[in-house]
Design a protein around this motif. Sequence first.
Motif, PDB file in Angstrom:
ATOM      1  N   ARG A 241      41.699  58.983  53.527  1.00 33.88           N
ATOM      2  CA  ARG A 241      41.234  58.011  52.545  1.00 33.88           C
ATOM      3  C   ARG A 241      42.357  57.670  51.503  1.00 33.88           C
ATOM      4  NH1 ARG A 241      36.823  55.308  54.017  1.00 33.88           N
ATOM      5  NH2 ARG A 241      36.075  54.823  51.764  1.00 33.88           N
ATOM      6  N   THR A 242      42.550  56.435  51.145  1.00 37.73           N
ATOM      7  CA  THR A 242      43.236  56.166  49.767  1.00 37.73           C
ATOM      8  C   THR A 242      42.418  55.433  48.897  1.00 37.73           C
ATOM      9  OG1 THR A 242      45.495  56.118  50.754  1.00 37.73           O
ATOM     10  CG2 THR A 242      45.168  54.921  48.924  1.00 37.73           C
ATOM     11  N   ILE A 243      42.035  56.017  47.877  1.00 35.37           N
ATOM     12  CA  ILE A 243      41.091  55.134  47.017  1.00 35.37           C
ATOM     13  C   ILE A 243      41.615  54.051  46.143  1.00 35.37           C
ATOM     14  CG2 ILE A 243      39.026  55.818  45.223  1.00 35.37           C
ATOM     15  CD1 ILE A 243      39.018  57.268  47.892  1.00 35.37           C
ATOM     16  N   VAL A 244      41.033  52.774  46.188  1.00 37.95           N
ATOM     17  CA  VAL A 244      41.477  51.919  45.413  1.00 37.95           C
ATOM     18  C   VAL A 244      40.280  51.297  44.551  1.00 37.95           C
ATOM     19  CG1 VAL A 244      43.484  51.184  47.066  1.00 37.95           C
ATOM     20  CG2 VAL A 244      41.126  50.304  47.639  1.00 37.95           C
ATOM     21  N   PRO A 245      40.499  50.966  43.326  1.00 35.40           N
ATOM     22  CA  PRO A 245      39.398  50.047  42.728  1.00 35.40           C
ATOM     23  C   PRO A 245      38.828  49.066  43.383  1.00 35.40           C
ATOM     24  CG  PRO A 245      41.152  50.881  41.212  1.00 35.40           C
ATOM     25  CD  PRO A 245      41.445  51.104  42.687  1.00 35.40           C
ATOM     26  N   ILE A 246      37.486  48.688  43.435  1.00 37.42           N
ATOM     27  CA  ILE A 246      36.960  47.490  44.161  1.00 37.42           C
ATOM     28  C   ILE A 246      35.987  46.900  43.029  1.00 37.42           C
ATOM     29  CG2 ILE A 246      35.516  46.604  46.004  1.00 37.42           C
ATOM     30  CD1 ILE A 246      36.463  49.432  47.330  1.00 37.42           C
ATOM     31  N   THR A 247      36.368  45.667  42.600  1.00 37.64           N
ATOM     32  CA  THR A 247      35.648  44.787  41.483  1.00 37.64           C
ATOM     33  C   THR A 247      35.046  43.719  42.397  1.00 37.64           C
ATOM     34  OG1 THR A 247      36.884  45.819  39.714  1.00 37.64           O
ATOM     35  CG2 THR A 247      35.382  43.943  39.389  1.00 37.64           C
ATOM     36  N   PRO A 248      33.790  43.624  42.882  1.00 37.86           N
ATOM     37  CA  PRO A 248      33.382  42.590  43.626  1.00 37.86           C
ATOM     38  C   PRO A 248      33.131  41.317  42.683  1.00 37.86           C
ATOM     39  CG  PRO A 248      32.087  44.473  44.127  1.00 37.86           C
ATOM     40  CD  PRO A 248      32.872  44.796  42.909  1.00 37.86           C
ATOM     41  N   THR A 249      33.099  39.983  43.119  1.00 40.51           N
ATOM     42  CA  THR A 249      32.863  38.822  42.393  1.00 40.51           C
ATOM     43  C   THR A 249      31.416  38.326  42.762  1.00 40.51           C
ATOM     44  OG1 THR A 249      35.176  38.482  42.191  1.00 40.51           O
ATOM     45  CG2 THR A 249      33.766  36.643  41.808  1.00 40.51           C
ATOM     46  N   ILE A 250      30.911  37.729  41.864  1.00 38.02           N
ATOM     47  CA  ILE A 250      29.544  37.272  42.236  1.00 38.02           C
ATOM     48  C   ILE A 250      29.727  35.631  42.173  1.00 38.02           C
ATOM     49  CG2 ILE A 250      27.157  36.560  41.306  1.00 38.02           C
ATOM     50  CD1 ILE A 250      27.045  39.325  40.263  1.00 38.02           C
ATOM     51  N   VAL A 251      29.241  34.800  43.355  1.00 34.85           N
ATOM     52  CA  VAL A 251      29.541  33.277  43.350  1.00 34.85           C
ATOM     53  C   VAL A 251      28.387  32.647  44.042  1.00 34.85           C
ATOM     54  CG1 VAL A 251      31.894  33.725  43.873  1.00 34.85           C
ATOM     55  CG2 VAL A 251      30.224  33.624  45.805  1.00 34.85           C
ATOM     56  N   ARG A 252      28.128  31.309  43.706  1.00 40.36           N
ATOM     57  CA  ARG A 252      27.016  30.620  43.823  1.00 40.36           C
ATOM     58  C   ARG A 252      27.187  30.334  45.409  1.00 40.36           C
ATOM     59  NH1 ARG A 252      22.156  29.836  42.774  1.00 40.36           N
ATOM     60  NH2 ARG A 252      22.811  30.210  40.945  1.00 40.36           N
ATOM     61  N   ASP A 253      26.027  30.353  46.262  1.00 45.69           N
ATOM     62  CA  ASP A 253      26.041  30.184  47.634  1.00 45.69           C
ATOM     63  C   ASP A 253      24.460  29.117  47.671  1.00 45.69           C
ATOM     64  OD1 ASP A 253      26.090  29.909  50.433  1.00 45.69           O
ATOM     65  OD2 ASP A 253      25.693  32.020  50.906  1.00 45.69           O
ATOM     66  N   GLY A 254      24.657  28.104  47.804  1.00 41.13           N
ATOM     67  CA  GLY A 254      23.593  27.315  47.923  1.00 41.13           C
ATOM     68  C   GLY A 254      22.482  27.642  46.940  1.00 41.13           C
TER      69      GLY A 254
ATOM     70  N   GLY B 265      21.283  30.502  46.531  1.00 41.57           N
ATOM     71  CA  GLY B 265      21.488  32.118  46.204  1.00 41.57           C
ATOM     72  C   GLY B 265      22.848  32.353  45.773  1.00 41.57           C
ATOM     73  N   LEU B 266      22.951  33.742  45.343  1.00 39.57           N
ATOM     74  CA  LEU B 266      24.151  34.094  44.909  1.00 39.57           C
ATOM     75  C   LEU B 266      24.715  35.075  46.080  1.00 39.57           C
ATOM     76  CD1 LEU B 266      23.312  35.182  41.377  1.00 39.57           C
ATOM     77  CD2 LEU B 266      24.612  33.123  42.082  1.00 39.57           C
ATOM     78  N   ARG B 267      26.000  35.382  45.954  1.00 41.54           N
ATOM     79  CA  ARG B 267      26.808  36.213  47.075  1.00 41.54           C
ATOM     80  C   ARG B 267      27.870  37.046  46.453  1.00 41.54           C
ATOM     81  NH1 ARG B 267      26.943  35.907  52.575  1.00 41.54           N
ATOM     82  NH2 ARG B 267      26.013  34.039  52.611  1.00 41.54           N
ATOM     83  N   VAL B 268      27.863  38.391  46.725  1.00 46.39           N
ATOM     84  CA  VAL B 268      29.083  39.152  46.443  1.00 46.39           C
ATOM     85  C   VAL B 268      30.242  39.026  47.237  1.00 46.39           C
ATOM     86  CG1 VAL B 268      29.763  41.482  45.871  1.00 46.39           C
ATOM     87  CG2 VAL B 268      27.554  40.625  44.769  1.00 46.39           C
ATOM     88  N   VAL B 269      31.364  38.776  46.737  1.00 44.00           N
ATOM     89  CA  VAL B 269      32.489  38.701  47.630  1.00 44.00           C
ATOM     90  C   VAL B 269      33.526  39.996  47.102  1.00 44.00           C
ATOM     91  CG1 VAL B 269      32.161  36.424  48.671  1.00 44.00           C
ATOM     92  CG2 VAL B 269      33.652  36.960  46.703  1.00 44.00           C
ATOM     93  N   VAL B 270      34.250  40.242  47.963  1.00 39.33           N
ATOM     94  CA  VAL B 270      35.507  40.991  47.645  1.00 39.33           C
ATOM     95  C   VAL B 270      36.851  40.361  48.266  1.00 39.33           C
ATOM     96  CG1 VAL B 270      36.898  43.237  47.866  1.00 39.33           C
ATOM     97  CG2 VAL B 270      34.518  43.187  47.557  1.00 39.33           C
ATOM     98  N   LYS B 271      37.949  39.926  47.486  1.00 38.93           N
ATOM     99  CA  LYS B 271      38.951  39.079  47.811  1.00 38.93           C
ATOM    100  C   LYS B 271      40.113  40.106  47.875  1.00 38.93           C
ATOM    101  CE  LYS B 271      37.215  34.965  45.549  1.00 38.93           C
ATOM    102  NZ  LYS B 271      37.391  33.924  44.435  1.00 38.93           N
TER     103      LYS B 271
END
Length: 277
Positions: free
Chosen positions: A256-269, A271-277
Amino acid sequence: MRYRPVVRHTVSVSELNFRLPGRLRFSEEMPENPAVPRDAATVVLLRDSDQGLEVFLLRRVAAMAFAPGMTVFPGGGVDQRDADESVRWAGPEPSVWAEEFAATEPLGRALVCAAVRETFEESGVLLAGTEKGVVEDATRFGDARQALVSRELSLASFLRDEGLILRADLLRPWAHWITPAQEKRRYDTRFFVAVLPDGQHADGVTTEAESAGWQRPQDALADAEEGRSMLMPPTWHTLTELAKFPSAADVLAADRTIVPITPTIVRDGDGLRVVVK
């Protein structure tokens, strides 16, 4: 068990694209002044069964302010007393954990102590013992467990009073997730994995959970996909990763290499969707 240094590689989460359950309330609007995330620790408890690898999960009560009704791993926020330097320690030193999680040494110490404390409070599993072995029956510390929950007792005091040492060698670093900036309650959470010690039992006796138990990762994912439970994106992703491992030993040996992950919340129709870019 001796700690084996982690051989580094990058954990890919670019494929994560998670539609939030409609019952969850999130905002897609980015606040002008996002809340500062609180440091937290989560422990994925593992065991081997006749059916394969299993993980211990809790379903949070609906009245919780954060993640109500969600199925989660044991964990919670860091207490300032978790950084107490008097805690006797076996395994990788705080500086090692600080490096793994891109933290200061005091925070590295506090994260490990919080991981051990929260696991004991929420599941009854105690990752402590002596230099010769691990506690086999943690139920005899029931009163201390309740005192830890109520904050009448610190982890350092508990371990000292019982002549125990923290067994950091039972833990492995797994991931680092930060709650999206749109959320009012935010956590900067480091994930650990650990195998259920021989002789101990995970009971899930906590006021924060309405139910608890062991499941294969793929079964927990199926429950969520079919609407029988709800998972936060970090839990979903972690279960997806763990479903690929045949045994607890294989998980502990994972690179493992630990990297910070901060998802983003976006509109999807609608509903809402969480994405990681």
